[in-house]
Scaffold this motif. Sequence first.
Motif, PDB file in Angstrom:
ATOM      1  N   THR A  16      77.723  43.781 112.933  1.00 52.41           N
ATOM      2  CA  THR A  16      77.434  42.368 112.695  1.00 52.41           C
ATOM      3  C   THR A  16      76.203  42.257 111.798  1.00 52.41           C
ATOM      4  OG1 THR A  16      75.948  42.181 114.585  1.00 52.41           O
ATOM      5  CG2 THR A  16      78.305  41.773 115.004  1.00 52.41           C
ATOM      6  N   VAL A  17      75.904  41.048 111.361  1.00 50.60           N
ATOM      7  CA  VAL A  17      74.708  40.814 110.557  1.00 50.60           C
ATOM      8  C   VAL A  17      73.470  41.230 111.358  1.00 50.60           C
ATOM      9  CG1 VAL A  17      73.293  39.021 109.467  1.00 50.60           C
ATOM     10  CG2 VAL A  17      75.770  39.006 109.159  1.00 50.60           C
ATOM     11  N   THR A  18      73.460  40.900 112.639  1.00 54.07           N
ATOM     12  CA  THR A  18      72.334  41.280 113.503  1.00 54.07           C
ATOM     13  C   THR A  18      72.237  42.799 113.643  1.00 54.07           C
ATOM     14  OG1 THR A  18      72.591  39.207 114.711  1.00 54.07           O
ATOM     15  CG2 THR A  18      71.319  40.942 115.791  1.00 54.07           C
ATOM     16  N   ASP A  19      73.379  43.472 113.813  1.00 52.78           N
ATOM     17  CA  ASP A  19      73.390  44.944 113.888  1.00 52.78           C
ATOM     18  C   ASP A  19      72.801  45.544 112.618  1.00 52.78           C
ATOM     19  OD1 ASP A  19      74.712  44.881 116.359  1.00 52.78           O
ATOM     20  OD2 ASP A  19      76.703  45.129 115.441  1.00 52.78           O
ATOM     21  N   PHE A  21      70.707  44.116 110.455  1.00 54.62           N
ATOM     22  CA  PHE A  21      69.268  43.871 110.377  1.00 54.62           C
ATOM     23  C   PHE A  21      68.506  44.850 111.264  1.00 54.62           C
ATOM     24  CE2 PHE A  21      65.306  42.138 111.954  1.00 54.62           C
ATOM     25  CZ  PHE A  21      64.653  41.848 110.764  1.00 54.62           C
ATOM     26  N   TRP A  22      68.874  44.933 112.550  1.00 55.17           N
ATOM     27  CA  TRP A  22      68.117  45.768 113.482  1.00 55.17           C
ATOM     28  C   TRP A  22      68.288  47.255 113.198  1.00 55.17           C
ATOM     29  CZ3 TRP A  22      64.049  43.952 115.467  1.00 55.17           C
ATOM     30  CH2 TRP A  22      63.966  42.619 115.806  1.00 55.17           C
ATOM     31  N   THR A  26      64.924  49.274 112.252  1.00 55.92           N
ATOM     32  CA  THR A  26      64.513  50.491 112.960  1.00 55.92           C
ATOM     33  C   THR A  26      64.371  51.646 111.994  1.00 55.92           C
ATOM     34  OG1 THR A  26      65.675  49.719 114.933  1.00 55.92           O
ATOM     35  CG2 THR A  26      65.137  52.066 114.846  1.00 55.92           C
ATOM     36  N   GLN A  82      79.505  42.797 105.852  1.00 51.38           N
ATOM     37  CA  GLN A  82      79.273  41.381 106.148  1.00 51.38           C
ATOM     38  C   GLN A  82      78.978  40.530 104.914  1.00 51.38           C
ATOM     39  OE1 GLN A  82      79.807  39.911 109.030  1.00 51.38           O
ATOM     40  NE2 GLN A  82      80.309  41.832 110.068  1.00 51.38           N
ATOM     41  N   GLY A  86      75.206  40.076 105.129  1.00 48.16           N
ATOM     42  CA  GLY A  86      74.955  41.436 105.609  1.00 48.16           C
ATOM     43  C   GLY A  86      74.032  42.200 104.676  1.00 48.16           C
ATOM     44  N   ALA A  89      70.543  40.830 105.227  1.00 48.57           N
ATOM     45  CA  ALA A  89      70.036  41.263 106.541  1.00 48.57           C
ATOM     46  C   ALA A  89      69.613  42.724 106.497  1.00 48.57           C
ATOM     47  CB  ALA A  89      71.097  41.039 107.615  1.00 48.57           C
ATOM     48  N   GLY A  93      65.788  43.815 106.757  1.00 47.24           N
ATOM     49  CA  GLY A  93      65.514  44.696 107.886  1.00 47.24           C
ATOM     50  C   GLY A  93      64.838  45.980 107.436  1.00 47.24           C
TER      51      GLY A  93
END
Length: 188
Positions: A16-19, A21-22, A26, A82, A86, A89, A93
């Motif tokens: 996902t977009v959140t995946d 980014f994080w 990291t 994404q 994506g 992000a 990130g």
Amino acid sequence: MDTLSLPHQSQRLSPTVTDLFWGFFTLGLTGFGGVLPLARRMVVEKRHWLSGEEFSELLGLCQFLPGGNIINMSVAIGLRFQGVAGALAALFGLIAAPTAVVIAMGIFYDQFHDNPYVTHMFAGLAAAAAGLLISMAIKIVMPLRKRPVAIAVAVLCFIAIAVLKLPLLPTMLVLSPVSILATWRLEA
């Protein structure tokens, strides 16, 4: 080996977009001195977003494009899964934490650059980065070991740039079409 540990292409879940980014946050936070080896580990070995061969092929494209390889890689991976959201992000990130760390380290180095402990610390970081780069080079070559054309082109490129000290752009302009044609004719 358990078939569940390495998902096939059809079994992989798109991040996902959140995946994105994080994952790249990291990576950017932990990738001191060289992010590409850690990027490969995250993308291929841990999260299974790409296979080793897909990573190597995408890296080849990203190295050919202007700009930093890992920046290009984050955008390409984000875009692949994404779209524009994506890509943004993954990019943000990746660069958020290192930007803050570089600013802080610059301030620290400006204050203490004459201290021999600080000089030794930066020399040690450079040695660790070189080790990470060698490790990544070995992992990137492994998927190519069964492709003699790819190995031959890689060797030619190394000789041209590292030994003969030819400029990168003309070398790539000659070897890219040679590589494409040789792969198309000999491996198809």
